[in-house]
Design a protein around this motif. Sequence first.
Motif, mmCIF file in Angstrom:
data_model
loop_
_atom_site.group_PDB
_atom_site.id
_atom_site.type_symbol
_atom_site.label_atom_id
_atom_site.label_comp_id
_atom_site.label_asym_id
_atom_site.label_seq_id
_atom_site.Cartn_x
_atom_site.Cartn_y
_atom_site.Cartn_z
ATOM 1 N N ARG A 1 31.416 -16.971 63.760
ATOM 2 C CA ARG A 1 31.485 -16.460 62.391
ATOM 3 C C ARG A 1 30.571 -17.311 61.525
ATOM 4 N N THR B 1 29.690 -11.861 61.872
ATOM 5 C CA THR B 1 29.887 -12.399 63.211
ATOM 6 C C THR B 1 28.584 -12.224 63.980
ATOM 7 N N ILE C 1 29.822 -22.973 50.277
ATOM 8 C CA ILE C 1 30.440 -22.464 51.503
ATOM 9 C C ILE C 1 30.357 -23.572 52.543
ATOM 10 N N GLU D 1 31.371 -23.353 55.782
ATOM 11 C CA GLU D 1 31.089 -22.832 57.112
ATOM 12 C C GLU D 1 29.580 -22.661 57.303
ATOM 13 N N TRP E 1 27.974 -17.187 57.651
ATOM 14 C CA TRP E 1 27.688 -16.532 56.384
ATOM 15 C C TRP E 1 26.219 -16.184 56.356
ATOM 16 N N TYR F 1 26.197 -13.884 49.420
ATOM 17 C CA TYR F 1 26.562 -14.287 50.772
ATOM 18 C C TYR F 1 27.749 -13.460 51.233
ATOM 19 N N GLU G 1 30.341 -12.884 54.886
ATOM 20 C CA GLU G 1 30.701 -13.385 56.206
ATOM 21 C C GLU G 1 30.319 -12.345 57.253
#
Length: 112
Positions: free
Chosen positions: A61, A55, A103, A105, A63, A51, A53
């Motif tokens: 943002r 955009t 994660i 996010e 993953w 994974y 990160e």
Amino acid sequence: MLLSSDLWVAALIRRAEQAGAFAVVARKGDARAGAVLVKALDRRAGAARLYAEATRGDGERVWMQPLGSQNEADIDAYIGRAARVDPDIWVVEIDDTQGRHFIAEPVEPASS
């Protein structure tokens, strides 16, 4: 406000360990702004995922899985190339019997 890379990595490792997984910093990058790669493993099943990160076009943002392969050797080769391009990159390895990445996010589904 975004967390510094070292704090984000520490929180990820803590989440993983609290859930019974094993997590380690495999490569330490820039403490404040280094990009992070998360390698999620289930060694018993022989599964691996990577994974990174990113955009999205709308500025959010998220993953994503930058590599279609789930072969650990392919993932390690990708990480090696990424580290040559960006020496400030972090790599966190998480070994979990359920293959979780921890994660918190948003995570984009893998493209087929």
